[in-house]
Design an enzyme around this catalytic site. Structure first.
Site, mmCIF file in Angstrom:
data_model
loop_
_atom_site.group_PDB
_atom_site.id
_atom_site.type_symbol
_atom_site.label_atom_id
_atom_site.label_comp_id
_atom_site.label_asym_id
_atom_site.label_seq_id
_atom_site.Cartn_x
_atom_site.Cartn_y
_atom_site.Cartn_z
ATOM 1 N N LEU A 1 2.188 9.431 19.769
ATOM 2 C CA LEU A 1 2.701 8.185 20.359
ATOM 3 C C LEU A 1 4.124 7.903 19.911
ATOM 4 O O LEU A 1 4.927 7.342 20.652
ATOM 5 C CB LEU A 1 1.802 7.006 19.976
ATOM 6 C CG LEU A 1 0.408 6.981 20.592
ATOM 7 C CD1 LEU A 1 -0.388 5.793 20.045
ATOM 8 C CD2 LEU A 1 0.479 6.890 22.109
ATOM 9 N N GLY A 2 4.450 8.246 18.658
ATOM 10 C CA GLY A 2 5.788 7.981 18.175
ATOM 11 C C GLY A 2 5.909 8.339 16.717
ATOM 12 O O GLY A 2 4.951 8.747 16.059
ATOM 13 N N GLY B 1 9.369 4.944 10.409
ATOM 14 C CA GLY B 1 9.837 5.052 9.042
ATOM 15 C C GLY B 1 8.777 5.527 8.083
ATOM 16 O O GLY B 1 9.091 5.864 6.950
ATOM 17 N N PHE B 2 7.525 5.603 8.498
ATOM 18 C CA PHE B 2 6.472 5.971 7.568
ATOM 19 C C PHE B 2 5.651 7.156 8.055
ATOM 20 O O PHE B 2 4.582 7.414 7.535
ATOM 21 C CB PHE B 2 5.555 4.776 7.310
ATOM 22 C CG PHE B 2 6.227 3.707 6.507
ATOM 23 C CD1 PHE B 2 6.152 3.723 5.128
ATOM 24 C CD2 PHE B 2 6.959 2.717 7.133
ATOM 25 C CE1 PHE B 2 6.781 2.744 4.382
ATOM 26 C CE2 PHE B 2 7.585 1.741 6.392
ATOM 27 C CZ PHE B 2 7.504 1.758 5.014
ATOM 28 N N GLY B 3 6.070 7.858 9.070
ATOM 29 C CA GLY B 3 5.333 9.024 9.510
ATOM 30 C C GLY B 3 5.116 9.022 11.004
ATOM 31 O O GLY B 3 5.838 8.392 11.771
ATOM 32 N N LYS C 1 -2.478 6.813 12.289
ATOM 33 C CA LYS C 1 -1.160 6.821 11.656
ATOM 34 C C LYS C 1 -1.185 7.801 10.490
ATOM 35 O O LYS C 1 -2.042 7.716 9.608
ATOM 36 C CB LYS C 1 -0.795 5.420 11.182
ATOM 37 C CG LYS C 1 -0.574 4.461 12.339
ATOM 38 C CD LYS C 1 -0.036 3.126 11.874
ATOM 39 C CE LYS C 1 0.243 2.223 13.064
ATOM 40 N NZ LYS C 1 0.794 0.924 12.663
ATOM 41 N N ASP D 1 8.767 -6.026 10.524
ATOM 42 C CA ASP D 1 9.284 -5.222 11.641
ATOM 43 C C ASP D 1 8.811 -5.787 12.975
ATOM 44 O O ASP D 1 8.305 -5.066 13.831
ATOM 45 C CB ASP D 1 8.854 -3.760 11.494
ATOM 46 C CG ASP D 1 9.699 -2.833 12.378
ATOM 47 O OD1 ASP D 1 10.816 -3.240 12.765
ATOM 48 O OD2 ASP D 1 9.240 -1.725 12.685
#
Length: 748
Positions: free
Chosen positions: A494-495, A498-500, A519, A617
Site C-alpha cells: 500500500l505504501g 517513515g517506519f517501514g 505494517k 501525522d
C-alpha cells in the site's frame, strides 16, 4: 478459584452498568428491609395524594359538626342526654339511612338520661362508638342499652408519624368486656347502608367482598410500607378529598330546625366534634398541603372511610392495589440499570445531568400516573436506585480511568526508557552495521532525529519513501504468494513511510479471508542487545494501538507479531476514499461543509488526546471516509508516541520527530510535540479546504511566522478566527484541547 475470579473480573469490565445495578438493588432492598426508606416512601405517598384531583362531596353523607360556637351556645360539654335525645329526634323524623354518633356516651349526663336510653334501645338506626382497650388504655365501653351488633369501635390505624393512612375495618381479638364489638364504626355505618340496598358482606378467599368489589387486606410490606402494623383487617385509606368530604351542618342549626330535610333523608349521618378545643383531630396526608400544618377532625376521617367503601361498591371506584415484592424488586433494579446505562451512553456532563433529570422525571411521572389509577408502587427506592446506579458507574468509570492513566503512565515511562536506550545504542556505532536504506528527502512523512531536518543514524526503524513500491532486493515480502506468520497473505504494497512498509493482506485463517492491513517495521540494527530493547518498544507501541482501536473511527489492532527479527502490526482494513480526494487543488469547500469536516476529525482526536496520545501525522491522506457509514477514520498510527500530561517544562525529554511538512507545526520538528500540534494539523486541513491551496504553497509572515491565508478564503470572521487560533505559530497561543475547539464550533 483464580480462574473464576478472572472470569468475574472480565464480566464486570464488560458489564459495569449491570453489575452496578445489581449491587445497588441489593443495597436498596436491604435498606427497605431495615425500614430505612419507609418514612420517605410515606412522604412521597402524601405528596401524590395531595396532587390527585379531589372528588366532589359525597351525596350519601351528612356531617353534623359540633363547633366551638355550639359548645358556647350549650354552655357546657359534654352535652346533656336531653340535648342529645332532642338531636336524634329531629334527625330521625326525616328518615336517615343510619346515624353514627362519634361521641362517647358510656356515662349518663342528666337530665334526660331515661329518654336517651330508651331511644338507644329502641332505634335500630343509631350506631354509637366505643374504644378498644390496650396495654396503655382501659378502653371506653359503648352505651349499655345498645347491643353489640349496633356498636362500632372508633380506633384508627395510625402510622408512627401520627398520620392516618390506613383504615381498620375489624379485628380478630377475643374481648369479653368493655368494647367487645369486632367491627369498626365506619364499617358498621357502611354495612348498614349497603344492607338496605340488598348488598351483604361476604368472605371471598379470606378477603372482604361487597357485591362485586373485593377489599384485599393490607400487608406489612404493601406499597411503600415495610413494617406496618397490619393487625386486624386493614385497607389503605383512599381519601376522597382533603377539603370537603360531604355536606355539613352544625348542631345549633339542627336544634333550631334550620335543616333541609333533603340533606337527611336516606343518608348516613355522622355526628362528631370539630371544635379544636376538644382535640379530636388527626394528621392526614393533606396536613402538609398548605402553608400551615392542619389536622382533620375525627368524624371527617371516619366519614372518609365510609365514603371509600360506598364509592368502591356503588360507584366502581378502584381499591388501592400493590405489586408483589418480587415485582417491586424488578422495578427498583430496572431503574438502577437505567441509571448505569445513562452514564455509559451519555459522556457529556451537562447532557448526562439533563438525562438524569429526565429519567427521574419519567420515574416520578409513571409513579404518579399509577397512583392516580389507585396503584401505589415504590417511588423513593427506585429513585435512589437510579441515582446510585449512575453514581456507581460514574465511580467505576473514574476508577477505571485512573487505572488506565496509571497504565498509560507506565507505558510512557517504559517507552521513553526504551527510546533513550535505543538512541544511545545507535550513537555508539557498534561493530554490527545498521540496516539502512538510501537517504530520503524530507518531502512527505519522514522520521527525523531531534535537531536534524534530514534524518541521521538515530533512526530506530528503517525508513522507506511513502507511496513507493517495495525496493528491489529488500528483505521484505513483496509477492502476493508470501504469507506472514502462517496466515497473512500479502496482496500488494500500500505504501512506505517513515517506519517501514504497509501491505494489504488477507487473513487466511478467518472465515471469508477478510482483508487487513499489515505494517512492517524493520529495526535499524540486528544485534541482540538492540533487538531486545526494540522488541519492548514494539510491544509497548502495540498495547497503545490496541487501546486506541476501541474507538469506532480508529482501525482496530487485530494482532502483532515478530518474524525473522522484524516486527509486524496487523490492523483492520478500512474501505473508503482518502480525504485527499475531497480536497482538490483550487477548489474551495463551503464553510458549513468544512465545519462538519473539522468536527468529525476533532471527535476522534479528542478520544486520542484523552488517552495522552499525540498522533503527530494528521493529514488528508491519513484520514479515510469510510464507505459503510460515511464517517471519517483516522489511520496510520505507526508513528504515535505516548506522552506525559502536557506541561511546559524545561526538563521535558525530546522525542523522535515525525510529521509531514505543511501539516506539522515548528515545535514538532524540534522534537517537542504537544496536543496543540495535532490541533494545528487539523486547522491546516481546514485552511486547505476553505482556500483550495496546498499548505506548503501558503506564505508565512516574516515577523511572526504566522500563515498568510485569510485573504484567500471567503468565510465568516468568527470561523476564520477559530481556524487562526488553531494554527498560531506558537503552540501556547493555540487551542490546548480538541474539546475546546468543538465547544467554540458549536457556538458558531
Amino acid at each position: 478459584m483464580l480462574s473464576y475470579l478472572k472470569r468475574l473480573s472480565r464480566f464486570v469490565l464488560r458489564h459495569p452498568a449491570l453489575v452496578a445495578s445489581l449491587t445497588v438493588t441489593g443495597l436498596v432492598v436491604g435498606a427497605r428491609q431495615l425500614n430505612l426508606l419507609e418514612p420517605l416512601e410515606l412522604t412521597a405517598y402524601d405528596r401524590m395524594m395531595q396532587l390527585r384531583p379531589a372528588l366532589p362531596p359525597d351525596p350519601r353523607l351528612l356531617i353534623v359538626e359540633i363547633t366551638e360556637a355550639d359548645i358556647q351556645a350549650l354552655e357546657q360539654w359534654p352535652m346533656t342526654d336531653a340535648v342529645m335525645n332532642q338531636l336524634f329526634q329531629k334527625l330521625e323524623q326525616h328518615q336517615p339511612a343510619v346515624i353514627g354518633l362519634d361521641i362517647f356516651r358510656d356515662i349518663p349526663v342528666p337530665p334526660g338520661h331515661a329518654e336517651l336510653s330508651a331511644r338507644f334501645a329502641k332505634s335500630d338506626r343509631i350506631i354509637p362508638i366505643c374504644k378498644l382497650k390496650d396495654t396503655e388504655n382501659p378502653g371506653t365501653p359503648p352505651p349499655p342499652e345498645v347491643p353489640e351488633s349496633r356498636v362500632g369501635f372508633s380506633d384508627l390505624a395510625i402510622d408512627a408519624s401520627g398520620t392516618v393512612r390506613r383504615a381498620l375495618l375489624f379485628h380478630h381479638l377475643n374481648l369479653t368486656s368493655g368494647c367487645t364489638t369486632p367491627y369498626s364504626f365506619s364499617f358498621q355505618l357502611a354495612r348498614r347502608y349497603l344492607e338496605q340496598k340488598g348488598i351483604q358482606p361476604e368472605n371471598y378467599q379470606d378477603a372482604l367482598k361487597f357485591g362485586q368489589s373485593i377489599f384485599k387486606p393490607l400487608l406489612p410490606n404493601s406499597g411503600g410500607y415495610q413494617q406496618a402494623d397490619a393487625g386486624g383487617y386493614q385497607i389503605l385509606l383512599n381519601y376522597r378529598s382533603g377539603r370537603q368530604l360531604a355536606d355539613t351542618i352544625t348542631l345549633s342549626e339542627v336544634l333550631s330546625d334550620r335543616l333541609n330535610p333533603n340533606l337527611v333523608k336516606g343518608r348516613i349521618i355522622l355526628i362528631g366534634a370539630t371544635a379544636p378545643s376538644l382535640k379530636d383531630a388527626f394528621w392526614t396526608p393533606y396536613s402538609t398541603q398548605g402553608r400551615q400544618l392542619t389536622k382533620m377532625s375525627g368524624v371527617v376521617v371516619q366519614g372518609q372511610i365510609v365514603s371509600q367503601i360506598l364509592s368502591t361498591v356503588l360507584d366502581g371506584r378502584r381499591v388501592f392495589w400493590f405489586w408483589p415484592e418480587w415485582a417491586e424488586i424488578w422495578w427498583i433494579w430496572g431503574w438502577s440499570l437505567a441509571g448505569g446505562l445513562l452514564v455509559r451512553s451519555v459522556r457529556n456532563p451537562a447532557q448526562l445531568a439533563l438525562a438524569e433529570i429526565l429519567a427521574l422525571s419519567l420515574l416520578l411521572g409513571i409513579s404518579v400516573i399509577l397512583f392516580f389509577g389507585s396503584g401505589w408502587v415504590p417511588v423513593v427506592a427506585p429513585s435512589l436506585g437510579l441515582i446510585a446506579g449512575s453514581t456507581g458507574v460514574l465511580a467505576y468509570t473514574a476508577y477505571k480511568t485512573q487505572q488506565e492513566r496509571a497504565y498509560f503512565a507506565r507505558l510512557v515511562q517504559e517507552q521513553e526508557n526504551n527510546l533513550v536506550a535505543l538512541q544511545a545504542l545507535l550513537k555508539e556505532k557498534t561493530l554490527e552495521p545498521a540496516i539502512a536504506p538510501e537517504q530520503e528527502p524530507l518531502t512527505n512523512t519522514t522520521q527525523i532525529a531531534p535537531g536534524d531536518s534530514t534524518g541521521d543514524s538515530t533512526a530506530i526503524w528503517n525508513s522507506h519513501q511513502e507511496a513507493a513500491p517495495a525496493p528491489t532486493g529488500a528483505e521484505t515480502p513483496s509477492k502476493s504468494t508470501d504469507i506472514l506468520s502462517g496466515r497473512y497473505k500479502i496482496i500488494r504494497v500500500l505504501g512506505a513511510g517513515g517506519f517501514g512498509l504497509t501491505y494489504l493482506a488477507e487473513d487466511t485463517l478467518r472465515p471469508g479471508k477478510p482483508k487487513c492491513v499489515v505494517k512492517h517495521l524493520q529495526p535499524a540494527r540486528r544485534d541482540d542487545k538492540f533487538l531486545t530493547i526494540a522488541r519492548r518498544l514494539f510491544r509497548t507501541e502495540a498495547e497503545i494501538l490496541e487501546k486506541l482501536g476501541n474507538h469506532n473511527q480508529i482501525p482496530q489492532l487485530l494482532a502483532y507479531f515478530e518474524e525473522n527479527k522484524e516486527f509486524y502490526l496487523v490492523e483492520e482494513y478500512v474501505k473508503g476514499d482518502s480525504l485527499s480526494d475531497e480536497l482538490p487543488v483550487d477548489k474551495r469547500l463551503p464553510e458549513a461543509q468544512v465545519k462538519e469536516l473539522i468536527k468529525g476529525i476533532l471527535e476522534v482526536l479528542s478520544f486520542i488526546h484523552e488517552h495522552s496520545v499525540i498522533h503527530r501525522d494528521i493529514k488528508p491522506s491519513n484520514i479515510i471516509r469510510r464507505q459503510t457509514d460515511d464517517k471519517l477514520v483516522l489511520i496510520d498510527f505507526g508513528a504515535v508516541k505516548q506522552i506525559q500530561p502536557q506541561e511546559l517544562s524545561d526538563q521535558e525529554n525530546l522525542t523522535v520527530a515525525v510529521g509531514t511538512r505543511g501539516y506539522a507545526p515548528p515545535e514538532q520538528y524540534a522534537g517537542h510535540p504537544y496536543f496543540s500540534s495535532d490541533i494545528y494539523a487539523v486547522g491546516i486541513i481546514g485552511i486547505q479546504a476553505v482556500t483550495g491551496i496546498a499548505p506548503h504553497q501558503l506564505s508565512l509572515a516574516p515577523e511572526t511566522g504566522e500563515i498568510n491565508w485569510r485573504h484567500l478564503a471567503n468565510i465568516s470572521e468568527e470561523f476564520a478566527q477559530l481556524l487562526q487560533k488553531m494554527v498560531h505559530y506558537h503552540f501556547a497561543d493555540r487551542y490546548q484541547s480538541a474539546s475546546a475547539v468543538m465547544e467554540d464550533l458549536r457556538r458558531l
